[in-house]
Write a protein that holds these residues in place. Structure first.
Motif, mmCIF file in Angstrom:
data_model
loop_
_atom_site.group_PDB
_atom_site.id
_atom_site.type_symbol
_atom_site.label_atom_id
_atom_site.label_comp_id
_atom_site.label_asym_id
_atom_site.label_seq_id
_atom_site.Cartn_x
_atom_site.Cartn_y
_atom_site.Cartn_z
ATOM 1 N N THR A 8 -16.029 60.519 39.757
ATOM 2 C CA THR A 8 -16.614 60.085 38.493
ATOM 3 C C THR A 8 -18.109 60.347 38.566
ATOM 4 O OG1 THR A 8 -16.802 57.825 39.320
ATOM 5 C CG2 THR A 8 -14.890 58.333 37.957
ATOM 6 N N TYR A 138 -17.526 56.981 19.864
ATOM 7 C CA TYR A 138 -16.182 56.957 20.433
ATOM 8 C C TYR A 138 -15.279 58.026 19.810
ATOM 9 C CZ TYR A 138 -11.757 55.452 22.310
ATOM 10 O OH TYR A 138 -10.567 55.439 22.969
ATOM 11 N N ASP A 143 -11.599 58.824 24.851
ATOM 12 C CA ASP A 143 -11.521 57.735 25.827
ATOM 13 C C ASP A 143 -11.743 58.172 27.277
ATOM 14 O OD1 ASP A 143 -9.212 59.112 26.288
ATOM 15 O OD2 ASP A 143 -7.863 57.436 25.909
ATOM 16 N N ASP A 146 -15.628 55.701 31.247
ATOM 17 C CA ASP A 146 -15.214 54.406 31.799
ATOM 18 C C ASP A 146 -15.977 53.251 31.177
ATOM 19 O OD1 ASP A 146 -13.543 55.771 33.617
ATOM 20 O OD2 ASP A 146 -15.206 55.996 35.029
ATOM 21 N N TRP A 147 -17.286 53.392 31.120
ATOM 22 C CA TRP A 147 -18.120 52.320 30.603
ATOM 23 C C TRP A 147 -19.438 52.864 30.074
ATOM 24 C CZ3 TRP A 147 -22.522 52.557 33.413
ATOM 25 C CH2 TRP A 147 -22.460 52.824 34.774
ATOM 26 N N GLU A 149 -23.498 51.329 29.587
ATOM 27 C CA GLU A 149 -24.432 50.248 29.876
ATOM 28 C C GLU A 149 -25.727 50.508 29.122
ATOM 29 O OE1 GLU A 149 -24.836 48.141 33.826
ATOM 30 O OE2 GLU A 149 -26.654 49.384 33.825
ATOM 31 N N ARG A 163 -23.066 45.807 29.984
ATOM 32 C CA ARG A 163 -22.119 46.879 30.281
ATOM 33 C C ARG A 163 -20.844 46.588 29.501
ATOM 34 N NH1 ARG A 163 -20.865 49.027 36.245
ATOM 35 N NH2 ARG A 163 -23.028 49.636 35.942
ATOM 36 N N LEU A 164 -20.397 47.589 28.758
ATOM 37 C CA LEU A 164 -19.200 47.468 27.938
ATOM 38 C C LEU A 164 -18.175 48.498 28.385
ATOM 39 C CD1 LEU A 164 -20.968 47.306 24.460
ATOM 40 C CD2 LEU A 164 -19.880 45.394 25.643
ATOM 41 N N PRO A 165 -16.903 48.152 28.352
ATOM 42 C CA PRO A 165 -15.892 49.177 28.599
ATOM 43 C C PRO A 165 -15.947 50.204 27.470
ATOM 44 C CG PRO A 165 -14.861 47.146 27.843
ATOM 45 C CD PRO A 165 -16.322 46.857 28.011
ATOM 46 N N TRP A 166 -15.709 51.457 27.811
ATOM 47 C CA TRP A 166 -15.707 52.503 26.798
ATOM 48 C C TRP A 166 -14.402 52.415 26.050
ATOM 49 C CZ3 TRP A 166 -19.561 55.430 25.014
ATOM 50 C CH2 TRP A 166 -19.231 56.442 24.126
ATOM 51 N N SER A 167 -14.413 51.791 24.907
ATOM 52 C CA SER A 167 -13.203 51.641 24.109
ATOM 53 C C SER A 167 -13.580 51.556 22.633
ATOM 54 C CB SER A 167 -12.429 50.394 24.521
ATOM 55 O OG SER A 167 -13.200 49.243 24.332
#
Length: 170
Positions: A8, A138, A143, A146-147, A149, A163-167
């Motif tokens: 990653t 997005y 998708d 991963d995240w 920040e 930090r947020l999840p990538w969604s």
């Protein structure tokens, strides 16, 4: 056309144009409200994920330009939280009336950004910016990350991060 890499990767973006000047106040210790004041905020964004077919995590220009657009919305505005239990924020025509106990402020509506947060701390501003960024990018990126920040610097070295999840943002 594989390079043999399966790890990653991260991209960090911190640019001179990712700054904004805004006024705010916060509450602390439960029921203390500080005086209205302003900051020259700095911003940084970071994402982690796999490389795409172009062999990058995210297009730097799309990342930068999207953050710059969000920053521009905040620049030279009064930032007001709309979800604080003790702060009343009411739009009244061309004005926004804000109350905290005996304090009362009236601002021109065009000078205010009403944020769906509890307190205008660097951490919550970072979360709001992150959600706005996710909402914008997005659908273009999908998708594979991963995240995300976001860091907000409110005083030359005082950073708040989220930090947020990538969604997909709902």
């Amino acid at each position: 056309m594989s390079s043999g890499h399966s790890g990653t990767f991260r991209v960090l973006l911190q640019k001179e144009q990712l700054v904004f000047s805004s006024a705010h106040f916060i509450t602390f210790a439960g029921d203390i409200c500080e005086c209205l004041h302003g900051h020259n905020y700095g911003l940084r964004g970071e994402v982690q994920g796999k490389l795409d077919e172009n062999r990058y995590v995210i297009d730097f220009i799309a990342f930068r330009d999207t953050l710059a657009k969000i920053v521009k919305r905040l620049d030279h505005h009064m930032l007001l939280p709309t979800r604080h239990s003790m702060i009343s924020v009411q739009e009244d025509g061309d004005e926004v009336v804000v109350r905290f106990r005996a304090k009362r402020w009236v601002f021109p509506a065009e000078d205010c950004i009403l944020l769906p947060i509890v307190n205008t701390t660097a951490e919550e501003i970072a979360e709001w910016i992150g959600r706005e960024l996710l909402s914008e990018l997005y659908s273009k990126i999908g998708d594979r990350l991963d995240w995300l920040e976001i860091g907000v610097d409110e005083n030359n070295g005082q950073w708040g991060y989220c930090r947020l999840p990538w969604s997909r943002v709902s």
